[in-house]
Design a protein around this motif. Sequence first.
Motif, mmCIF file in Angstrom:
data_model
loop_
_atom_site.group_PDB
_atom_site.id
_atom_site.type_symbol
_atom_site.label_atom_id
_atom_site.label_comp_id
_atom_site.label_asym_id
_atom_site.label_seq_id
_atom_site.Cartn_x
_atom_site.Cartn_y
_atom_site.Cartn_z
ATOM 1 N N SER A 217 1.011 -1.300 -0.161
ATOM 2 C CA SER A 217 0.115 -0.038 0.148
ATOM 3 C C SER A 217 0.865 1.182 -0.266
ATOM 4 N N THR A 297 -13.621 8.260 0.059
ATOM 5 C CA THR A 297 -12.298 8.217 -0.097
ATOM 6 C C THR A 297 -11.858 9.535 -0.110
ATOM 7 N N SER A 326 -8.319 4.290 -8.945
ATOM 8 C CA SER A 326 -9.274 3.663 -7.831
ATOM 9 C C SER A 326 -8.841 2.549 -7.330
ATOM 10 N N PHE A 327 -7.917 1.685 -7.883
ATOM 11 C CA PHE A 327 -7.205 0.588 -6.995
ATOM 12 C C PHE A 327 -6.209 1.142 -6.289
ATOM 13 N N ALA A 330 -7.882 2.543 -3.008
ATOM 14 C CA ALA A 330 -8.190 1.393 -2.223
ATOM 15 C C ALA A 330 -7.323 1.009 -1.514
ATOM 16 N N SER A 331 -6.156 0.813 -2.055
ATOM 17 C CA SER A 331 -4.867 0.175 -1.437
ATOM 18 C C SER A 331 -4.271 1.300 -0.446
ATOM 19 N N ASP A 333 -6.256 3.198 1.305
ATOM 20 C CA ASP A 333 -7.103 3.007 2.639
ATOM 21 C C ASP A 333 -6.609 2.017 3.563
ATOM 22 N N LEU A 411 -12.453 -1.422 7.202
ATOM 23 C CA LEU A 411 -13.138 -0.602 6.330
ATOM 24 C C LEU A 411 -14.382 -0.397 6.304
#
Length: 439
Positions: A217, A297, A326-327, A330-331, A333, A411
Amino acid sequence: MQYWYKIHRWISLLCVVFFLLLCITGLPLLFKMEIHDYNMVQENMQHASLNYSSVWQHVEDGENTILTNYPNKVVKAISVQPDDGRILYRIQDKDSKKIVDARLSMGGEQVAYYPDDNTLQNWHREVVKSPFVAKFMHIMHLLHMYMGLGKGGMVFLGFMCLLSFVSVVSGIFIYEPFMKKTRFAEISHTSSAAGWFGWHKFLGIATAAWAALLCFSGVMIVVFSLGYGSYISNVKAAASQNMSPQINAEHVSLPEAISFINQQFNKKYILSIDMPDKRLNRSRYVFYLTPAQDRPTEFMGQLVFVGADGQGSMQYYTEPLPAYLSFAAASLDLHIHNHDTITLKIIWAVLDIITIVVIVTGFVGWWKRSANVKRNNSNGYFPVEALPAKSIWQIPVLVFVLSVAGMVFPLYGTNGELVGAVMLFAAIIICLWYWYKRK
């Protein structure tokens, strides 16, 4: 196995200092909000929380209050922090031509407006109990994010995160061959180096999933930062080409622009707004939107340019975010937004300290090892026969599953935070139990 061992050894040596730096600086940053609140002198810091749907209804009141209190300033950008019940306005002198950007937290002076009691707080002139503590936390942030070297330092640390990720993964690959005659959590005392490596293998496999996800991440944070900057530049260029020069914000008030966006994008939240500024050749409102969900986000916003023609006909231009962003978000987060409660922060601190021990024991074990040291199993401390793969991996896989679940579940709201804390705590307890049992 020798191939993976060489990868693990030499890559670990390359990134050991920087991996250690990230772990050490990350430790106080886990509690940055608690430290910040403790260090603040201002009283009555608690304000009624809002939500993304209602917070923008107060933006005009906040703007009027700010312009009354700062008559020589203009509002250049606006962002919101609904959970803390505040709207943040970036302001600057009327004759200033410096660029101000809400999403990049760049330029100007920031003032917080609290709708619940109609008060203001200068965000850059907070009175603290200890300037040393504030300075220390700022240094930790700079070192953790940029190594104190700006964007170049961030890219370099991202590369070190990638090497650290490879180091952790390669360590998992060589775990089984090194544990053929060693039970989980057993520490060899045949030599000093064997003892250090024993702790390195035990604690390393116990924190492997947690550390690997953080390293990965960390790489995605750099990808997101660079990619998002490129996305902003591309969309701004495309907007100037595709929107008519007559479409501007001259005939559009801020409440009208907000209402228009809410109608056109009713499944998205407004994160922030850059105000029109003809001196900077910015004739339209720039909105940053994110999908409407319980935990949006905060670092990612789809750009939407809004303006109207001379007859007041509203128009907008936007481009969706690339899928890879977007990926990456998410990582991100997984690195930042999954340990908000004090219980999770304490558990993460424990895992962080253990990871520091893993790094130190691996380096010291390598330093102490000599070519003529041979494993001596004749004292019966280890089983004579090689252990089957099932026995070697049974507990580590369970710890892996609990660790990943403990990072993902938080999450998904308050209940997820509780489940995540239980999962991570269970993983730690299992490791402690087997270590106690092997003693």
